[in-house]
Design a protein around this motif. Sequence first.
Motif, short mmCIF file in Angstrom:
data_model
loop_
_atom_site.label_atom_id
_atom_site.label_comp_id
_atom_site.label_asym_id
_atom_site.label_seq_id
_atom_site.Cartn_x
_atom_site.Cartn_y
_atom_site.Cartn_z
N LEU A 12 0.87 -1.22 -0.04
CA LEU A 12 0.02 0.13 -0.06
C LEU A 12 0.97 1.38 -0.15
N MET A 13 1.98 1.27 0.71
CA MET A 13 2.76 2.46 0.98
C MET A 13 3.55 2.53 -0.51
N LEU A 14 3.84 1.41 -1.07
CA LEU A 14 4.67 1.77 -2.46
C LEU A 14 3.53 2.08 -3.34
N GLY A 15 2.41 1.68 -3.38
CA GLY A 15 1.48 2.04 -4.41
C GLY A 15 1.18 3.64 -4.26
N ALA A 16 1.28 4.13 -3.06
CA ALA A 16 0.98 5.47 -2.86
C ALA A 16 2.09 6.58 -3.27
N CYS A 17 3.22 5.99 -3.78
CA CYS A 17 4.34 6.72 -4.23
C CYS A 17 4.18 7.39 -5.52
N THR A 18 3.37 6.76 -6.12
CA THR A 18 3.12 7.46 -7.75
C THR A 18 1.73 7.57 -7.78
N SER A 19 1.31 8.59 -8.64
CA SER A 19 -0.18 8.77 -9.18
C SER A 19 -0.15 8.89 -10.47
N THR A 20 -1.29 8.83 -11.05
CA THR A 20 -1.38 8.86 -12.48
C THR A 20 -2.52 9.97 -12.96
N GLN A 21 -2.36 10.83 -13.73
CA GLN A 21 -3.52 11.75 -14.03
C GLN A 21 -3.86 11.55 -15.55
N THR A 22 -5.02 11.33 -15.94
CA THR A 22 -5.24 11.16 -17.31
C THR A 22 -5.87 12.75 -17.68
N VAL A 23 -4.90 13.13 -18.67
CA VAL A 23 -4.91 14.59 -18.87
C VAL A 23 -6.24 14.66 -19.75
N GLY A 24 -6.34 13.95 -20.86
CA GLY A 24 -7.37 14.01 -21.99
C GLY A 24 -7.62 12.91 -22.79
N TYR A 25 -8.67 13.28 -23.45
CA TYR A 25 -9.21 12.18 -24.58
C TYR A 25 -9.91 13.05 -25.74
N GLY A 26 -9.93 12.71 -26.54
CA GLY A 26 -10.68 13.44 -27.73
C GLY A 26 -9.96 14.03 -28.75
N PRO A 27 -10.72 14.84 -29.80
CA PRO A 27 -10.18 15.54 -30.72
C PRO A 27 -9.37 16.67 -30.47
N ASN A 28 -9.72 17.40 -29.54
CA ASN A 28 -9.15 18.71 -29.09
C ASN A 28 -7.70 18.76 -28.21
N LEU A 29 -7.13 17.50 -28.06
CA LEU A 29 -6.03 17.37 -27.35
C LEU A 29 -4.81 17.97 -28.12
N GLU A 30 -4.09 18.89 -27.54
CA GLU A 30 -3.14 19.62 -28.34
C GLU A 30 -1.78 18.83 -28.11
N PRO A 31 -1.05 18.73 -29.04
CA PRO A 31 0.28 18.12 -28.67
C PRO A 31 1.27 18.90 -27.99
N ILE A 32 2.21 18.52 -27.12
CA ILE A 32 3.08 18.99 -26.15
C ILE A 32 4.48 18.63 -26.73
N PRO A 33 5.52 19.33 -26.38
CA PRO A 33 7.10 18.90 -26.69
C PRO A 33 7.30 17.67 -26.07
N GLY A 34 7.71 16.88 -27.19
CA GLY A 34 7.79 15.33 -27.21
C GLY A 34 6.99 14.53 -27.85
N SER A 35 5.78 15.23 -28.24
CA SER A 35 4.64 14.49 -28.84
C SER A 35 5.28 14.32 -30.35
N ILE A 36 4.77 13.13 -30.64
CA ILE A 36 4.96 12.79 -32.15
C ILE A 36 4.73 14.01 -33.08
N THR A 37 3.50 14.56 -32.93
CA THR A 37 2.89 15.50 -33.93
C THR A 37 3.14 16.85 -33.37
N TYR A 38 4.05 17.19 -32.32
CA TYR A 38 4.41 18.56 -31.92
C TYR A 38 5.27 19.24 -33.09
N GLY A 39 4.61 20.28 -33.66
CA GLY A 39 5.26 21.05 -34.85
C GLY A 39 4.72 20.47 -36.15
N GLY A 40 3.70 19.90 -36.06
CA GLY A 40 3.26 19.23 -37.38
C GLY A 40 3.42 17.80 -37.67
N GLN A 41 2.80 17.26 -38.71
CA GLN A 41 2.85 15.74 -38.95
C GLN A 41 4.13 15.26 -39.18
#
Length: 92
Positions: A12-41
């Motif tokens: 339980l303590m180890l599981g509490a060390c990290t957390s995950t956030q789902t930032v988004g789903y759908g067509p309006n999701l914008e690429p961030i630096p590091g994304s494959i489509t950041y700066g275009g296809q």
Amino acid sequence: MRSALSAVFAALMLGACTSTQTVGYGPNLEPIPGSITYGGQPRTKLTKAPVGSTVPHRFFDDFGRRVSETYIIGPDRSLRLTSRRIDYDIFD
């Protein structure tokens, strides 16, 4: 019995060390630096992958967080970002 309780507590303590956030789903999701489509296809087209298949992509962002993205291949062989998940570490 005592060792089983301590193992459950440690898990339980180890599981509490990290957390995950789902930032988004759908067509309006914008690429961030590091994304494959950041700066275009990308220049190269995925010619062997079937249309509609998913492409996973994992990388670390500028803050050192692990980012997992999912893309779908379109009919014109372009990539469309469909979801992003960011894993946080509470010790950061």
